[in-house]
Design a protein around this motif. Structure first.
Motif, PDB file in Angstrom:
ATOM      1  N   PRO A 298       0.814  -1.232   0.000  1.00 41.56           N
ATOM      2  CA  PRO A 298       0.000   0.000   0.000  1.00 41.56           C
ATOM      3  C   PRO A 298       0.833   1.261   0.000  1.00 41.56           C
ATOM      4  N   GLU A 299       1.907   1.267   0.764  1.00 44.25           N
ATOM      5  CA  GLU A 299       2.766   2.449   0.822  1.00 44.25           C
ATOM      6  C   GLU A 299       3.591   2.588  -0.447  1.00 44.25           C
ATOM      7  N   LEU A 300       4.092   1.465  -0.956  1.00 48.83           N
ATOM      8  CA  LEU A 300       4.949   1.495  -2.138  1.00 48.83           C
ATOM      9  C   LEU A 300       4.175   1.927  -3.378  1.00 48.83           C
ATOM     10  N   LEU A 301       2.886   1.593  -3.432  1.00 50.40           N
ATOM     11  CA  LEU A 301       2.088   1.927  -4.604  1.00 50.40           C
ATOM     12  C   LEU A 301       1.372   3.264  -4.445  1.00 50.40           C
ATOM     13  N   ARG A 302       1.562   3.929  -3.352  1.00 49.50           N
ATOM     14  CA  ARG A 302       0.851   5.187  -3.075  1.00 49.50           C
ATOM     15  C   ARG A 302       1.274   6.264  -4.085  1.00 49.50           C
TER      16      ARG A 302
END
Length: 302
Positions: A298-302
């Protein structure tokens, strides 16, 4: 004969034809079809006479070997090894006309060989599933193993010839594929062969195929990811590739590369779901590294 074959290819092909008829007869039993140095020499000369000198008698032997893979595999494997460089002639900066002609004949040979290997695996597999009798094993296992060996050899030549095996800083000869454009053309030209390898490969072959595709990422990032995911979630999963530590390391490295350099391909919702499915597959096999990447998504694709 190899020394004379450049000057007198037709006469050498005629003489080799007579020699091979006797050698082929000696390998009539599958037990006698193991790799031998004379078989390697014959195979390499046939490859040269057909690919470099377009001798029809040499091509007829290639057809004979592929029509009976139990015996023919002993010739086909060294022949493929000898043609590694030729497979990549079209992707050099300025290929010469004679190199392109050789590559065209080598591709015809490759299509025939891969088709024969796939046919052998498809023919033998039904007889070896479940609890086959000893008679069935003795009859069909040699054919299955021959087909598997040929598929593995084709993948190996792509893997080593492309440069996928190289580590950063290696001072090896120039790889067959280095520029993104060349990788893109290779992927397009060999799509059917790569799919055939993926559908029939055992775990050892899957890993080389995975590494090859990872090397080709910059040639076509979206389609390479889709092909890798299809392999990992399909044939490779059925063969237990997700339990291989070597496979895990390659997967985590590849996913992080995609998230760093090609994150935009995951704007597609279906592809994001596929990425999660791949990571869940490896996480369920007990690999904490895959689980860590999954939690980070979730953080990496934000």
């Amino acid at each position: 004969m190899r020394s004379l074959s450049r000057a007198e290819p037709e006469r050498c092909a005629e003489f080799l034809d007579r020699v091979l008829q006797r050698d082929w007869a000696l390998r009539r039993d599958a037990q006698n079809s193991s790799r031998q140095s004379d078989g390697d020499a014959f195979a390499n000369l046939v490859a040269f006479l057909y690919v470099a000198r377009s001798q029809i008698l040499a091509w007829k032997w290639i057809e004979r070997w592929t029509s009976d893979l139990r015996r023919g595999e002993a010739y086909i494997v060294p022949m493929l090894h000898n043609l590694r460089q030729v497979f990549f002639f079209p992707y050099s900066d300025e290929p010469k006309p004679d190199q392109l002609e050789m590559a065209s004949r080598a591709r015809k040979l490759l299509d025939l060989v891969v088709g024969a290997a796939v046919g052998a695996l498809d023919e033998a597999r039904p007889y070896l599933l479940g609890a086959p009798s000893q008679e069935a094993i003795e009859t069909w296992r040699p054919l299955y193993e021959a087909g598997d060996c040929v598929i593995d050899e084709v993948c190996s030549q792509f893997y080593f010839g492309s440069g996928a095996f190289r580590s950063p800083g290696d001072r090896e000869p120039e790889p067959g594929l280095s520029a993104s454009a060349a990788k893109r053309r290779f992927l397009a030209d060999h799509s059917a062969i790569l799919d055939a390898i993926a559908a029939h490969a055992q775990a050892r072959t899957v890993h080389n195929l995975f590494e090859l595709l990872a090397y080709l990422v910059d040639g076509d990032p979206p389609r390479v990811f889709d092909r890798i995911a299809k392999i990992l979630l399909g044939p490779a999963a059925a063969d237990g590739y997700q339990f291989e530590a070597l496979g895990l390391g390659s997967l985590v490295k590849l996913i992080r590369l995609y998230l760093a350099d090609h994150r935009e391909i995951f704007e597609d919702a279906a592809r994001r779901q596929t990425l999660v499915a791949v990571l869940e597959l490896f996480s369920s096999a007990g690999w904490p590294e895959a689980l860590k990447v999954l939690f980070e998504l979730p953080e990496l694709l934000r």
